[in-house]
Motif scaffolding. Structure first.
Motif, PDB file in Angstrom:
ATOM      1  N   PHE A 271      -2.145  -4.684  28.353  1.00 57.36           N
ATOM      2  CA  PHE A 271      -2.727  -3.362  28.606  1.00 57.36           C
ATOM      3  C   PHE A 271      -2.052  -2.737  29.830  1.00 57.36           C
ATOM      4  CE2 PHE A 271      -6.028  -6.262  26.962  1.00 57.36           C
ATOM      5  CZ  PHE A 271      -6.353  -5.634  25.763  1.00 57.36           C
ATOM      6  N   PRO A 272      -0.759  -2.419  29.744  1.00 59.59           N
ATOM      7  CA  PRO A 272      -0.003  -2.000  30.934  1.00 59.59           C
ATOM      8  C   PRO A 272      -0.530  -0.745  31.611  1.00 59.59           C
ATOM      9  CG  PRO A 272       1.269  -1.659  28.916  1.00 59.59           C
ATOM     10  CD  PRO A 272       0.091  -2.475  28.543  1.00 59.59           C
ATOM     11  N   ALA A 273      -1.174   0.131  30.867  1.00 60.26           N
ATOM     12  CA  ALA A 273      -1.765   1.331  31.473  1.00 60.26           C
ATOM     13  C   ALA A 273      -3.272   1.170  31.643  1.00 60.26           C
ATOM     14  CB  ALA A 273      -1.459   2.561  30.616  1.00 60.26           C
ATOM     15  N   ALA A 274      -3.923   0.660  30.605  1.00 59.97           N
ATOM     16  CA  ALA A 274      -5.397   0.620  30.589  1.00 59.97           C
ATOM     17  C   ALA A 274      -5.969  -0.304  31.657  1.00 59.97           C
ATOM     18  CB  ALA A 274      -5.896   0.190  29.215  1.00 59.97           C
ATOM     19  N   TYR A 275      -5.242  -1.382  32.029  1.00 59.70           N
ATOM     20  CA  TYR A 275      -5.825  -2.319  32.994  1.00 59.70           C
ATOM     21  C   TYR A 275      -6.079  -1.657  34.350  1.00 59.70           C
ATOM     22  CZ  TYR A 275      -1.933  -3.363  36.197  1.00 59.70           C
ATOM     23  OH  TYR A 275      -0.977  -3.288  37.178  1.00 59.70           O
ATOM     24  N   LYS A 276      -5.303  -0.623  34.664  1.00 60.26           N
ATOM     25  CA  LYS A 276      -5.496   0.069  35.945  1.00 60.26           C
ATOM     26  C   LYS A 276      -6.778   0.896  35.946  1.00 60.26           C
ATOM     27  CE  LYS A 276      -0.483   0.385  36.650  1.00 60.26           C
ATOM     28  NZ  LYS A 276       0.681   1.289  36.763  1.00 60.26           N
ATOM     29  N   ARG A 277      -7.148   1.410  34.777  1.00 56.00           N
ATOM     30  CA  ARG A 277      -8.365   2.222  34.659  1.00 56.00           C
ATOM     31  C   ARG A 277      -9.599   1.373  34.378  1.00 56.00           C
ATOM     32  NH1 ARG A 277      -5.049   4.600  30.847  1.00 56.00           N
ATOM     33  NH2 ARG A 277      -6.501   3.906  29.225  1.00 56.00           N
ATOM     34  N   GLU A 278      -9.430   0.337  33.568  1.00 58.33           N
ATOM     35  CA  GLU A 278     -10.558  -0.449  33.075  1.00 58.33           C
ATOM     36  C   GLU A 278     -10.265  -1.937  33.246  1.00 58.33           C
ATOM     37  OE1 GLU A 278     -13.334   0.680  32.196  1.00 58.33           O
ATOM     38  OE2 GLU A 278     -13.108   2.742  31.499  1.00 58.33           O
ATOM     39  N   LEU A 279     -10.160  -2.376  34.491  1.00 63.98           N
ATOM     40  CA  LEU A 279      -9.769  -3.756  34.743  1.00 63.98           C
ATOM     41  C   LEU A 279     -10.774  -4.737  34.151  1.00 63.98           C
ATOM     42  CD1 LEU A 279      -7.793  -5.730  36.003  1.00 63.98           C
ATOM     43  CD2 LEU A 279      -9.035  -5.528  38.166  1.00 63.98           C
ATOM     44  N   GLY A 280     -12.067  -4.481  34.358  1.00 58.59           N
ATOM     45  CA  GLY A 280     -13.072  -5.401  33.855  1.00 58.59           C
ATOM     46  C   GLY A 280     -13.039  -5.540  32.344  1.00 58.59           C
ATOM     47  N   LEU A 281     -12.932  -4.409  31.645  1.00 60.25           N
ATOM     48  CA  LEU A 281     -12.905  -4.433  30.183  1.00 60.25           C
ATOM     49  C   LEU A 281     -11.683  -5.166  29.651  1.00 60.25           C
ATOM     50  CD1 LEU A 281     -13.985  -0.773  29.318  1.00 60.25           C
ATOM     51  CD2 LEU A 281     -15.352  -2.842  29.092  1.00 60.25           C
ATOM     52  N   THR A 282     -10.522  -4.887  30.232  1.00 60.87           N
ATOM     53  CA  THR A 282      -9.298  -5.497  29.726  1.00 60.87           C
ATOM     54  C   THR A 282      -9.244  -6.988  30.044  1.00 60.87           C
ATOM     55  OG1 THR A 282      -8.138  -4.707  31.706  1.00 60.87           O
ATOM     56  CG2 THR A 282      -7.968  -3.361  29.715  1.00 60.87           C
ATOM     57  N   LEU A 283      -9.730  -7.380  31.214  1.00 62.55           N
ATOM     58  CA  LEU A 283      -9.808  -8.816  31.523  1.00 62.55           C
ATOM     59  C   LEU A 283     -10.742  -9.526  30.557  1.00 62.55           C
ATOM     60  CD1 LEU A 283     -10.042  -8.700  35.433  1.00 62.55           C
ATOM     61  CD2 LEU A 283      -8.121  -9.623  34.119  1.00 62.55           C
TER      62      LEU A 283
END
Length: 314
Positions: A271-283
């Motif tokens: 999630f190269p872009a999304a992890y910056k916005r939604e770290l908890g969800l992507t983790l």
């Protein structure tokens, strides 16, 4: 009678559904987020059927997430039902809130989250701002009948939430499903704290898969879901969702061919872009895939001298 109320939310998921169910009792399943716009929509939906907030006799929660539980305290004459886990949030239990932060801090360190990003832990309780503030009147568990609604029984369907329930009517072949099965997207099995520190971390992807597979053993023809339109073709959709999840897990497995990696390192790649916005969800998504691969015996987990869990192909 089952009437869908479509309620706006401040979240990326968009509108959420509540369901007005009339039988011996008038009940509302779920209650939108605690925003003025949501309350206006609830009132309008009830008015369309000839009811007001005061007429609702029961509010029944599929789970505690704010887009489903927010206005559970808006109905002055209603009894509130749900999974016991709801109460930890609805009462803002101070011991749980303290444990909540400790739980996520420990998990993020294990996952290799950089120190500069650990401040997200303090922000993860913001969802409570959109939740109701009243305890349950009655706790529902697996197999419980819904008072005032003959034929409807409770299924514990954990995974997306540690409070998640669905409600099944075998005669109608219908399920009020919360976020268990959505029309257009797959629910994220969110990593959430257990009830207290004496319990292990819930393996939410495995829980979620098991909850979906339960429906394969039931003759479900219609799921009234928490977002979007009701779902038909239930079994085919579940099989497709489970297959896609397996394919995503195998993609992560292939990423481990270069050597051991942490959940955070894998998340950045997935999630190269999304992890910056939604770290908890992507983790949550990545950790879920690791739990799944561990269950299959495809990977092994080792802990380095910094306390970071690293995964490698078995």
């Amino acid at each position: 009678m089952i009437q869908q109320l479509t309620i706006p939310t401040p979240y990326a998921v968009g509108d959420v559904n509540a369901f007005l169910v009339k039988s011996d009792t008038l009940s509302l399943f779920d209650a939108g987020p605690k925003t003025p716009e949501a309350l206006k929509a609830i009132k309008a939906g009830l008015k369309e059927s000839g009811y007001t907030l005061e007429d609702i006799e029961q509010v029944i929660l599929t789970h505690h997430h704010p887009d489903h539980s927010g206005w559970a305290d808006a109905f002055p004459n209603a009894e509130l039902y749900g999974h016991e886990y709801n109460n930890l949030w609805l009462t803002r239990d101070p011991d749980f809130i303290q444990f909540h932060d400790k739980f996520y801090m420990e998990r993020f360190i294990e996952q290799g989250v950089p120190e500069k990003a650990l401040g997200i832990v303090g922000k993860m309780k913001r969802a409570a701002d959109f939740m109701a503030e009243r305890p349950l009147d009655h706790i529902l568990t697996e197999g419980d009948e819904i008072p005032g609604h003959p034929g409807w029984t409770t299924l514990e369907t954990l995974g997306h939430a540690q409070s998640h329930l669905a409600f099944w009517n075998p005669e109608r072949k219908e399920l009020i499903g919360g976020d268990l099965l959505l029309e257009k997207v797959s629910s994220n099995p969110l990593v959430e704290p257990p009830k207290g520190p004496e319990y292990p971390r819930p393996k939410t992807m495995l829980q979620y898969n098991a909850s979906l597979k339960r429906l394969l053993d039931l003759p479900v023809e219609m799921v009234y879901s928490g977002h979007g339109m009701p779902v038909t073709g239930v079994h085919d959709l579940i099989e497709k969702r489970l297959q896609k999840q397996h394919e995503r897990a195998m993609k992560v497995y292939d990423m481990l061919s270069v050597g051991p990696q942490s959940v955070f390192e894998l998340t950045v790649q997935l999630f190269p872009a999304a992890y910056k916005r939604e770290l908890g969800l992507t983790l949550s998504e990545t950790l879920g895939q690791m739990d799944y691969l561990l269950e299959l015996g495809k990977v092994v987990q080792k802990t380095d001298n910094q306390g970071i869990h690293r995964y490698e192909q078995a």
